[in-house]
Scaffold this motif. Structure first.
Motif, PDB file in Angstrom:
ATOM      1  N   GLU A  94       5.702   8.298  -3.605  1.00  0.00           N
ATOM      2  CA  GLU A  94       4.923   7.227  -4.240  1.00  0.00           C
ATOM      3  C   GLU A  94       4.553   6.152  -3.220  1.00  0.00           C
ATOM      4  N   PHE A  95       5.517   5.799  -2.373  1.00  0.00           N
ATOM      5  CA  PHE A  95       5.203   4.839  -1.314  1.00  0.00           C
ATOM      6  C   PHE A  95       4.185   5.430  -0.354  1.00  0.00           C
ATOM      7  N   ALA A  96       4.374   6.680   0.044  1.00  0.00           N
ATOM      8  CA  ALA A  96       3.442   7.331   0.971  1.00  0.00           C
ATOM      9  C   ALA A  96       2.026   7.340   0.399  1.00  0.00           C
ATOM     10  N   LYS A  97       1.902   7.677  -0.865  1.00  0.00           N
ATOM     11  CA  LYS A  97       0.590   7.725  -1.512  1.00  0.00           C
ATOM     12  C   LYS A  97      -0.076   6.354  -1.506  1.00  0.00           C
ATOM     13  N   ASP A  98       0.692   5.318  -1.855  1.00  0.00           N
ATOM     14  CA  ASP A  98       0.127   3.963  -1.900  1.00  0.00           C
ATOM     15  C   ASP A  98      -0.216   3.459  -0.499  1.00  0.00           C
ATOM     16  N   PHE A  99       0.633   3.766   0.466  1.00  0.00           N
ATOM     17  CA  PHE A  99       0.396   3.344   1.840  1.00  0.00           C
ATOM     18  C   PHE A  99      -0.875   3.996   2.376  1.00  0.00           C
ATOM     19  N   CYS A 100      -1.018   5.296   2.157  1.00  0.00           N
ATOM     20  CA  CYS A 100      -2.205   6.009   2.652  1.00  0.00           C
ATOM     21  C   CYS A 100      -3.475   5.530   1.959  1.00  0.00           C
ATOM     22  N   ILE A 127       2.440   9.635   6.854  1.00  0.00           N
ATOM     23  CA  ILE A 127       1.617   8.493   6.443  1.00  0.00           C
ATOM     24  C   ILE A 127       0.734   7.975   7.584  1.00  0.00           C
ATOM     25  N   GLY A 128       0.609   8.770   8.656  1.00  0.00           N
ATOM     26  CA  GLY A 128      -0.270   8.352   9.751  1.00  0.00           C
ATOM     27  C   GLY A 128       0.425   8.461  11.098  1.00  0.00           C
ATOM     28  N   GLN A 129      -0.269   7.998  12.112  1.00  0.00           N
ATOM     29  CA  GLN A 129       0.261   8.127  13.462  1.00  0.00           C
ATOM     30  C   GLN A 129      -0.178   6.954  14.319  1.00  0.00           C
TER      31      GLN A 129
END
Length: 340
Positions: free
Chosen positions: A309-315, A334-336
């Motif tokens: 859920e955090f990953a989805k919101d962060f992305c 979640i990115g690089q």
């Protein structure tokens, strides 16, 4: 390439580095238990203080509660999952506070720990006083370790500007403390300024080095020393493990003008104590993301988090698209970071 694991350990610290050499570094431990609980360990797990830690629901304005307090990591279980052996080359005790020693006795029972980095501190805790949700047996174990009575590990009291081949091979530099800072902490009783700060610099493309700083609980005197003696080394870093879990502890934040971290990781503390507004905007907290994994390579550092859920919101916030699941880390990308 090297991989760093930034664990969600309820309220405390535990970081793991898997080096290119195959060696393992662990810095601090908290919420660690093996499969055999003593009566005291059972009491600690069931204590009012632990229950309060697990059920903290306060969320600062503009933040979301992702309930990661309810599913903290057990570093012993985590290490057994990611390692194919039970050997830890070095265990670094940043400083002698119980939220950095929580489960140390079980850790040493479960793993062969070749080297222990510790400071020559003189901290005393009265065993007749309440331990506020921590295990007295861990403190007793640490006292014996500090006294050199554990013959199964080699205790080292390295400090800033000490060097040996293993530092170079494992891309580690000790930024703090100095023997003078430890001596001063012993006199004042403020052991945060005797805390280890370790700079990890794995290679990146073009012959440069990534800069990943494990800041321990370093406070103002530590940062005055660091900026005077290691300014170039800590300038414009890539990843900062925020000092003192990211807590707003009445400190001077001028060091951030030099560090200018691309990403800051906040450890475990009460959410109302975290200094969100003091750090650059790209911040990830264990309270929200669960554990964080940093996979380094020559051309990037890829960042993974446990909580979808955090990953989805962060992305979504950064327009990165849907986070991809990584089976190896059991976490979501979640990115690089790319070389500056």
């Amino acid at each position: 390439m090297a991989t760093i694991h930034f664990l969600n350990v309820l309220e405390g610290d535990c970081n793991i580095i898997q080096h290119d050499s195959g060696r393992i570094t662990v810095m601090d431990v908290s919420n660690a238990y093996n499969d055999e609980d003593t009566e005291e360990e059972k009491a600690v797990k069931a204590s009012k203080e632990r229950e309060e830690m697990r059920n903290r629901t306060f969320v600062p304005t503009g933040k979301k509660n992702y309930d990661q307090k309810k599913s903290p990591d057990n570093p012993i279980e985590y290490l057994k999952r990611i390692l194919t052996h039970n050997n830890i080359f070095r265990f670094i005790i940043s400083h002698p506070d119980m939220d950095h020693l929580d489960g140390i006795k079980d850790l040493y029972q479960e793993f062969n720990i070749a080297n222990t980095w510790d400071t020559d501190n003189n901290k005393i805790i009265d065993l007749n006083t309440p331990f506020a949700g921590y295990n007295k047996e861990d403190w007793k174990f640490y006292i014996n370790l500090r006294a050199g009575k554990n013959t199964n590990t080699s205790r080292k009291t390295y400090s800033s500007k000490n060097y040996n081949s293993f530092y170079k091979e494992d891309d580690i530099t000790i930024i703090c403390p100095t023997s003078e800072l430890v001596q001063n902490a012993n006199q004042t009783g403020d052991y945060n300024d005797a805390s280890y700060a370790v700079l990890f610099t794995p290679p990146k493309k073009g012959g440069g080095k990534w800069k990943i700083l494990f800041a321990g609980d370093t406070h103002d005197d530590s940062w005055a020393y660091i900026l005077e003696n290691h300014k170039e080394e800590v300038s414009n870093i890539d990843i900062l493990m925020a000092p003192h879990h990211g807590r707003d502890s009445g400190r001077n934040y001028d060091f951030l003008d030099v560090l200018t971290p691309s990403v800051t990781l906040f450890g475990n503390a009460k959410s109302e104590h975290l200094a969100y507004d003091k750090y650059p905007k790209t911040r990830i907290t264990n309270n929200q993301a669960g554990y964080v994994v940093l996979e380094t390579s020559l051309d990037k550092i890829e960042i993974f988090v446990k909580n979808f859920e955090f990953a989805k919101d962060f992305c979504a916030k950064y327009k990165f698209g849907t986070p991809n699941y990584n089976m190896k880390y059991e976490a979501y990308s979640i990115g690089q970071l790319n070389p500056k």
